[in-house]
Design an enzyme around this catalytic site. Structure first.
Site, PDB file in Angstrom:
ATOM      1  N   SER A 172       0.831  -1.186   0.000  1.00 60.91           N
ATOM      2  CA  SER A 172       0.000   0.000   0.000  1.00 60.91           C
ATOM      3  C   SER A 172       0.883   1.259   0.000  1.00 60.91           C
ATOM      4  O   SER A 172       1.618   1.490  -0.953  1.00 60.91           O
ATOM      5  CB  SER A 172      -0.959  -0.023   1.199  1.00 60.91           C
ATOM      6  OG  SER A 172      -1.951   0.964   1.075  1.00 60.91           O
ATOM      7  N   ASP A 187      -9.041  -4.673  -6.089  1.00 58.45           N
ATOM      8  CA  ASP A 187      -8.687  -3.758  -5.002  1.00 58.45           C
ATOM      9  C   ASP A 187      -9.723  -2.641  -4.925  1.00 58.45           C
ATOM     10  O   ASP A 187      -9.909  -1.876  -5.876  1.00 58.45           O
ATOM     11  CB  ASP A 187      -7.293  -3.173  -5.262  1.00 58.45           C
ATOM     12  CG  ASP A 187      -6.727  -2.428  -4.062  1.00 58.45           C
ATOM     13  OD1 ASP A 187      -7.528  -1.922  -3.243  1.00 58.45           O
ATOM     14  OD2 ASP A 187      -5.498  -2.347  -3.940  1.00 58.45           O
ATOM     15  N   HIS A 204      -7.651  -5.242  -1.423  1.00 57.39           N
ATOM     16  CA  HIS A 204      -6.437  -4.539  -1.005  1.00 57.39           C
ATOM     17  C   HIS A 204      -5.528  -5.425  -0.161  1.00 57.39           C
ATOM     18  O   HIS A 204      -4.314  -5.324  -0.228  1.00 57.39           O
ATOM     19  CB  HIS A 204      -6.810  -3.275  -0.230  1.00 57.39           C
ATOM     20  CG  HIS A 204      -5.652  -2.348  -0.014  1.00 57.39           C
ATOM     21  ND1 HIS A 204      -4.926  -1.812  -1.050  1.00 57.39           N
ATOM     22  CD2 HIS A 204      -5.095  -1.858   1.126  1.00 57.39           C
ATOM     23  CE1 HIS A 204      -3.966  -1.036  -0.559  1.00 57.39           C
ATOM     24  NE2 HIS A 204      -4.046  -1.047   0.748  1.00 57.39           N
TER      25      HIS A 204
END
Length: 579
Positions: free
Chosen positions: A432, A505, A539
């Protein structure tokens, strides 16, 4: 809450037309609280002086009692005053609005007059219900930079609130970090969570939470329990965790004599539950559970926390993991894999408080990099990357690239200086915002042989309304967005990079297009890039097939470009600093 048509293709579902109602258990609407059309335009600051209702919910300590807040917008601007003043130009001598938010309640059948419960001086924070005689709320003054916590009597709103304690919100003034905990919560007869207070209203317990851990003499964050005397307004520490264990409070079993159940672990000891009696002279623990080690082979690896200093004097930390039986003198320097995540801070003092939990049980989870220590790597996990600005007119990200590269460089130089890591065979990775960090490190330094960037964002113009802790929009700081985007400097990424992204995601800042566009840019420029897309993953990755494949791809990439890299003197080009 029910959402109604027409649905928008331009706004998130939170902006769709909706109704907020009270229903009975049969599904019949009793009272309409809000009817949002979804067509309202945002109004300028100070333009609306009508109370805005929000935060509807039930009182935890009473049946059938509705509570909500009503807020007044700040006073209208004076004639000639700029309404949308940038944060870095805020005038400190402006008076702070008072009585901006009030709390009201209404009891069943919800057709009477609302009752005022709290009317604080400054902006209200959290209300913590207890019982009819005791509850807590806090308020924050942005001008005085202080947070006040009060107790009040819900059943008698004529009684003035009593100040329990105050905390500074200025990070520089925290001193010993932090000294005040959070009220301990328990379950009442309704099954709701309320603050514990004894029958005589004489004390409450303040305990640790994620952001309210207390440092021991070695600087490690420990859980604790304080008894706060409501008459003297003083806290007395009754228990605090001790090294080399990490011990958290699960539930208090005896409030009068303070006995509780803790979850206790160390780097080598499996987490288990214990009954704790702090007042006992022997302080002997009674073990309740006897969980066994799920991965005994990991107990042989070596681990320790390291502390080092970057060139601007900021002290940094990381957890260092080494293969079982590794001897630097006998085995020489190892290839290194670093894993990190940047955070923003307003002072050096606050940044230096962040450190890894070195007493937690070493159990590699699905996203852990510690696994690779078994493959002959030195793992530098959670190496701290503080992005700092103590200038009120500047944001931390104004120093992003400079502080990012300095932090990585300091870690590499240190592990090389102690004879463990080979500075010419280092890989870096992150997930991330850590993936974003990886792209920037490869674009602005020659420190690494490879990068592993997972589910990151690389073009900040695609997150134009702010990202992470950055408050400025793209239109206020377009140059910053350009300079912080690895995509802008794709032509400088000569180091091999592995991009991994979940196909589905749903994180608003890390849509898969971020990795796709960086991949196309790098491949078009002749860069060394591999892109792996994980079917059905969001994610965070959860499927066993995905997790094993990520491990395979990561290890294969590291072995090819880091472990088996040609050891040669680095290029003359120094690590780039932000201009």
């Amino acid at each position: 809450t029910t959402v109604h048509k027409p649905y928008s293709y331009q706004q998130g579902h939170a902006s769709f037309p909706s109704k907020l109602e009270i229903w009975d258990i049969k599904g019949n609407a009793i009272k309409l609280l809000e009817n949002n059309t979804g067509e309202e335009e945002p109004q300028a600051r100070g333009a609306n002086r009508e109370p805005r209702k929000s935060g509807y919910g039930w009182r935890n300590d009473m049946p059938e009692t509705l509570v909500w807040t009503e807020s007044l917008s700040p006073p209208p601007p004076a004639r000639g005053q700029v309404v949308d003043t940038p944060a870095d130009e805020e005038k400190k001598d402006e008076p702070e609005p008072t009585y901006t938010t009030s709390v009201y309640q209404l009891q069943s059948p919800f057709d009477g007059e609302k009752q005022l419960v709290i009317k604080p001086m400054y902006r209200i924070g959290q209300v913590t219900w207890g019982n009819s005689r005791f509850a807590i709320y806090n308020e924050t003054s942005t001008k005085d930079k202080i947070r006040n916590t009060f107790s009040f009597v819900p059943a008698d709103t004529t009684k003035a609130p009593v100040l329990l304690y105050s905390e500074s919100t200025e990070v520089d003034s925290l001193g010993v970090f932090p000294v005040i905990g959070v009220p301990y919560m328990t379950r009442n007869n309704y099954g709701a969570s309320v603050v514990y207070v004894d029958d005589r209203l004489s004390y409450i317990y303040l305990t640790s939470a994620i952001r309210t851990l207390r440092k021991d003499s070695e600087g490690d964050n420990m859980h604790f329990i304080d008894r706060f005397d409501l008459r003297t307004k003083r806290a007395t520490n009754l228990w605090m965790g001790q090294a080399p264990y990490s011990e958290s409070i699960e539930t208090i079993t005896d409030f009068r004599n303070l006995k509780f159940i803790s979850l206790r672990q160390s780097a080598k000891d499996v987490p288990n539950y214990f009954a704790v009696d702090p007042a006992s002279r022997t302080r002997k623990l009674q073990q309740i559970t006897f969980y066994t080690d799920p991965c005994p082979a990991m107990r042989e690896i070596q681990s320790r926390m390291i502390t080092y200093t970057r060139k601007d004097g900021v002290q940094l930390t990381a957890m260092l993991y080494l293969p079982a039986g590794y001897d630097p003198e006998r085995d020489g320097k190892l290839p290194v894999f670093m894993w990190g995540y940047p955070y923003e801070y307003r002072s050096v003092a606050d940044a230096e408080k962040a450190r890894p939990a070195r007493y937690n049980f070493i159990r590699p989870n699905a996203s852990s990099q510690v696994y690779f220590v078994t493959q002959g790597y030195a793992i530098l996990d959670g190496f701290t990357v503080p992005i700092i600005s103590d200038n009120t007119k500047k944001e931390p990200n104004d120093n992003y690239r400079e502080h990012l590269v300095m932090s990585a460089e300091a870690a590499i130089n240190y592990i090389d200086s102690i004879g463990i890591g080979d500075k010419n065979r280092v890989g870096v990775g992150g997930h991330s915002y850590g993936g974003f960090m990886t792209g920037n490190l490869l674009a602005h330094s020659n420190l690494f042989k490879a990068g592993i960037a997972r589910s990151g964002a690389y073009n900040r113009s695609l997150t134009p309304n702010g990202f992470q802790s950055e408050p400025r929009t793209y239109w206020r700081a377009p140059q910053l967005y350009f300079e912080m985007s690895p995509f802008s400097y794709a032509n400088q990424i000569k180091t091999p990079i592995l991009l991994i992204h979940g196909q589905m995601d749903n994180n608003q800042g890390t849509f898969p297009v971020q990795s796709e566009r960086l991949y196309h840019a790098l491949s078009g420029l002749g860069g060394h890039v591999r892109y792996v897309q994980l079917p059905y993953e969001s994610h965070g990755y959860v499927a066993k097939e995905s997790l094993f494949h990520v491990m395979y791809e990561t290890l294969t990439f590291l072995d090819k470009y880091v472990k088996n890299a040609k050891v040669e003197a680095p290029a003359e080009k120094p690590a780039e600093e932000a201009k």
